[in-house]
Design an enzyme around this catalytic site. Structure first.
Site, PDB file in Angstrom:
ATOM      1  N   CYS A  57       2.636 -44.964 -39.242  1.00 34.17           N
ATOM      2  CA  CYS A  57       3.565 -43.875 -38.924  1.00 34.17           C
ATOM      3  C   CYS A  57       3.036 -43.068 -37.750  1.00 34.17           C
ATOM      4  CB  CYS A  57       3.743 -42.976 -40.144  1.00 34.17           C
ATOM      5  SG  CYS A  57       4.751 -41.513 -39.830  1.00 34.17           S
ATOM      6  N   TYR A  88      15.413 -44.561 -34.044  1.00 34.34           N
ATOM      7  CA  TYR A  88      14.463 -44.648 -35.151  1.00 34.34           C
ATOM      8  C   TYR A  88      15.045 -45.454 -36.308  1.00 34.34           C
ATOM      9  CZ  TYR A  88      11.516 -43.091 -39.051  1.00 34.34           C
ATOM     10  OH  TYR A  88      10.688 -43.056 -40.143  1.00 34.34           O
ATOM     11  N   GLU A 100       6.005 -48.678 -34.122  1.00 37.22           N
ATOM     12  CA  GLU A 100       5.855 -47.261 -33.816  1.00 37.22           C
ATOM     13  C   GLU A 100       4.513 -47.087 -33.109  1.00 37.22           C
ATOM     14  OE1 GLU A 100       6.417 -44.493 -36.988  1.00 37.22           O
ATOM     15  OE2 GLU A 100       8.175 -45.530 -37.792  1.00 37.22           O
ATOM     16  N   ASP A 135       3.404 -47.360 -46.321  1.00 38.17           N
ATOM     17  CA  ASP A 135       4.419 -47.543 -45.279  1.00 38.17           C
ATOM     18  C   ASP A 135       4.508 -49.033 -44.957  1.00 38.17           C
ATOM     19  OD1 ASP A 135       4.938 -44.789 -45.021  1.00 38.17           O
ATOM     20  OD2 ASP A 135       3.255 -44.551 -43.636  1.00 38.17           O
ATOM     21  N   TYR A 140       5.282 -50.734 -38.729  1.00 37.84           N
ATOM     22  CA  TYR A 140       4.017 -50.081 -39.054  1.00 37.84           C
ATOM     23  C   TYR A 140       2.808 -50.967 -38.750  1.00 37.84           C
ATOM     24  CZ  TYR A 140       7.053 -46.793 -41.491  1.00 37.84           C
ATOM     25  OH  TYR A 140       8.030 -45.874 -41.794  1.00 37.84           O
ATOM     26  N   CYS A 205       1.404 -37.258 -43.220  1.00 38.98           N
ATOM     27  CA  CYS A 205       0.454 -38.009 -42.388  1.00 38.98           C
ATOM     28  C   CYS A 205      -0.107 -39.134 -43.228  1.00 38.98           C
ATOM     29  CB  CYS A 205      -0.677 -37.112 -41.894  1.00 38.98           C
ATOM     30  SG  CYS A 205      -1.967 -38.006 -40.988  1.00 38.98           S
ATOM     31  N   CYS A 214     -16.845 -47.913 -36.350  1.00 43.40           N
ATOM     32  CA  CYS A 214     -16.762 -48.885 -35.239  1.00 43.40           C
ATOM     33  C   CYS A 214     -17.939 -48.660 -34.298  1.00 43.40           C
ATOM     34  CB  CYS A 214     -15.455 -48.711 -34.485  1.00 43.40           C
ATOM     35  SG  CYS A 214     -15.285 -49.823 -33.079  1.00 43.40           S
TER      36      CYS A 214
END
Length: 220
Positions: A57, A88, A100, A135, A140, A205, A214
């Site tokens: 998202c 959308y 997205e 999601d 996504y 969120c 990483c």
């Protein structure tokens, strides 16, 4: 359309011949970033770069990047698909092929490509295929779109290899599924999506990473 067909649309990229037709006119006119105060369609200048990043998202994803020192502007939109100027709701059907994404323009003297990509890899789970957490759907998917043969493209490949090795070393069993392609058309999302979590601080969120660091950018 049957339920099984609709379900398949969520997890399989649409055939270009079956994509929605879209429209010739943009669905919005880019304005000014509500946090950074720059035009959303700001073009990178000397010593600057841009990249399109998909990590679920785009509401939470955009906030992740506008908070990084050295980012000049962010904007949310749709990329990697077939339908011109999609809405959308069209993207959410799975019949445009778009992800997205967040467009990020940044100053490479203040934020290295490696440090930006480190935030990308750690900010989501790039091993989930056509979803991020709850999601679900092709929009996504994890994705990176940048100029072919560029310094950014080289940094992407190096950081992907580094993060794959870090995930393996941490015992993470799934492989990275991030779609990495040369940048194509980017379509700005509707105005209400832009800087959504600035306009709606308590809004949704969905960002959630793997918990694995990483290695790329650790020297920055």
């Amino acid at each position: 359309m049957s339920f099984m067909t609709m379900l398949s649309n969520k997890f399989s990229l649409v055939d270009p011949a079956m994509a929605l037709p879209g429209r010739s006119e943009p669905i919005m006119t880019p304005g000014i970033h509500t946090v950074l105060g720059r035009p959303l369609d700001l073009a990178p200048g000397a010593g600057e770069d841009e990249v399109l990043l998909g990590l679920g998202c785009f509401w939470g994803a955009e906030r992740l990047f506008w908070t990084l020192p050295g980012v000049l502007v962010t904007a949310v939109g749709y990329a990697g698909g077939h339908t011109p100027n999609p809405t959308y709701h069209e993207v959410c059907t799975g019949r445009t092929g778009h992800a997205e994404v967040v467009r990020v323009v940044f100053d490479t003297a203040r934020l290295s490509r490696e440090a930006l990509l480190k935030a990308f890899w750690e900010g989501h789970d790039p091993t989930q295929g056509m979803r991020q957490g709850n999601d679900t759907g092709t929009q996504y998917r994890s994705a990176i779109y940048c100029a072919a043969g560029s310094e950014m493209a080289a940094a992407v490949e190096a950081s992907r290899a580094a993060y794959a090795a870090a995930l393996k070393a941490a015992g993470h069993s799934r492989a990275i599924t991030t779609e990495v392609k040369p940048v194509g058309a980017f379509y700005f999302a509707e105005d209400y999506h832009q800087q959504y979590l600035d306009k709606n601080p308590g809004g949704y969120c969905g960002l959630s990473g793997t918990g694995v660091a990483c290695p790329a950018g650790l020297d920055v």
